[in-house]
Design a protein around this motif. Structure first.
Motif, short mmCIF file in Angstrom:
data_model
loop_
_atom_site.label_atom_id
_atom_site.label_comp_id
_atom_site.label_asym_id
_atom_site.label_seq_id
_atom_site.Cartn_x
_atom_site.Cartn_y
_atom_site.Cartn_z
N THR A 14 0.97 -1.24 0.15
CA THR A 14 -0.04 0.11 -0.05
C THR A 14 0.98 1.22 -0.02
OG1 THR A 14 -1.70 1.28 1.26
CG2 THR A 14 -0.12 -0.01 2.56
N ARG A 15 0.39 2.45 -0.41
CA ARG A 15 1.12 3.70 -0.44
C ARG A 15 0.86 4.54 0.79
NH1 ARG A 15 -0.50 2.95 -5.68
NH2 ARG A 15 1.26 2.98 -7.33
N ASP A 16 0.02 4.15 1.75
CA ASP A 16 -0.20 4.45 2.92
C ASP A 16 0.81 4.05 3.85
OD1 ASP A 16 -1.33 4.64 5.54
OD2 ASP A 16 -2.97 5.38 4.52
N GLY A 189 -5.46 2.09 5.22
CA GLY A 189 -5.19 2.39 3.83
C GLY A 189 -6.38 3.01 3.25
N LEU A 190 -6.41 3.17 1.97
CA LEU A 190 -7.36 3.86 1.24
C LEU A 190 -8.42 3.05 1.22
CD1 LEU A 190 -8.30 5.80 -1.04
CD2 LEU A 190 -7.17 4.19 -2.74
N ASP A 193 -10.27 3.66 4.50
CA ASP A 193 -10.59 5.14 4.41
C ASP A 193 -12.05 5.13 3.75
OD1 ASP A 193 -8.40 5.89 5.69
OD2 ASP A 193 -7.44 6.55 3.90
N ARG A 194 -12.25 4.48 2.83
CA ARG A 194 -13.71 4.45 2.07
C ARG A 194 -14.56 4.18 2.97
NH1 ARG A 194 -11.81 2.16 -3.79
NH2 ARG A 194 -10.57 3.76 -4.64
#
Length: 230
Positions: A14-16, A189-190, A193-194
């Motif tokens: 993940t980029r988080d 992560g993304l 978050d959603r």
């Protein structure tokens, strides 16, 4: 002479930065439990890749995929990476998601987040187009339902449907005043978050950090390592 094989913990990536930190923490904890060399590798997004790590580790290797269903990465991508790295000898353990400790963790996290016995429940999954993986996710939802003694619907965040938001709306339309969402996600992560915007009353945090997840990884490793020769 017998030697315990090295362990490669394969995560999606993940980029988080918080999600990446969780992955590193999980690998450290697994190494402490198993007392064998433990290496973190990424199936996607980040490096080092599973193939790169496998190529650099001498001797026998067990790869434990920290995935919550046996989708594309577990069934195709990781085996292909191992083959390209010349590590066809590596043993690939089953995906983590079917382990009872993972379901137990999802249950605990949901209760701690404020779930009530009368709440409707949705299991929020990242999503997959793989029919076998979807079947495993439905099995996980049924396992969580058995612990909660209430039905659990399966909703998807990124791939496939119905989405988590659609499942929450459906349950509202059926007359449920409150809806809880259990996160079938390992790290922040993304995707997690959603879940803030799906309209639920309760959203559980990801499964990590929780000690039970590291112990589940360690058990997957031990089961896979038993038949390995020197």
């Amino acid at each position: 002479m017998n030697r315990q094989p090295a362990l490669i913990l394969a995560v999606h990536g993940t980029r988080d930065p918080h999600g990446t930190a969780v992955a590193h923490s999980l690998a450290l904890r697994v190494g402490e439990i198993t007392r064998v060399p433990t290496h973190l590798a990424f199936a996607d997004v980040l490096t080092p890749s599973v193939g790169d790590v496998a190529a650099s580790v001498p001797g026998p290797v067990v790869v434990v995929p920290a995935f919550l269903a046996s989708g594309y990465h577990v069934r195709k991508d990781i085996p292909h990476q191992l083959a390209r790295a010349g590590r066809a000898d590596a043993v690939l353990a089953p995906a983590l998601g079917a382990h009872p400790a993972v379901v137990a963790t999802a249950h605990r996290r949901l209760l701690a987040a404020g779930h009530r016995d009368t709440d409707a429940v949705v299991l929020a999954c990242a999503g997959t187009s793989d029919a076998r993986a979807r079947a495993e996710l439905h099995d996980s939802a049924r396992a969580l339902a058995a612990r909660l003694d209430t039905p659990v619907a399966t909703g998807y965040i990124a791939t496939g449907g119905p989405t988590v938001a659609e499942q929450v709306a459906r349950l509202r339309a059926q007359g449920h005043e409150r809806v809880s969402v259990a996160a079938w996600l390992l790290a922040p992560g993304l995707f997690h978050d959603r879940l803030a915007d799906v309209g639920a009353d309760v959203v559980a945090p990801p499964l990590c950090p929780d000690p039970a997840i590291a112990h589940a990884v360690a058990e997957r490793y031990r089961q896979a390592a038993i038949p390995l020769p020197v």
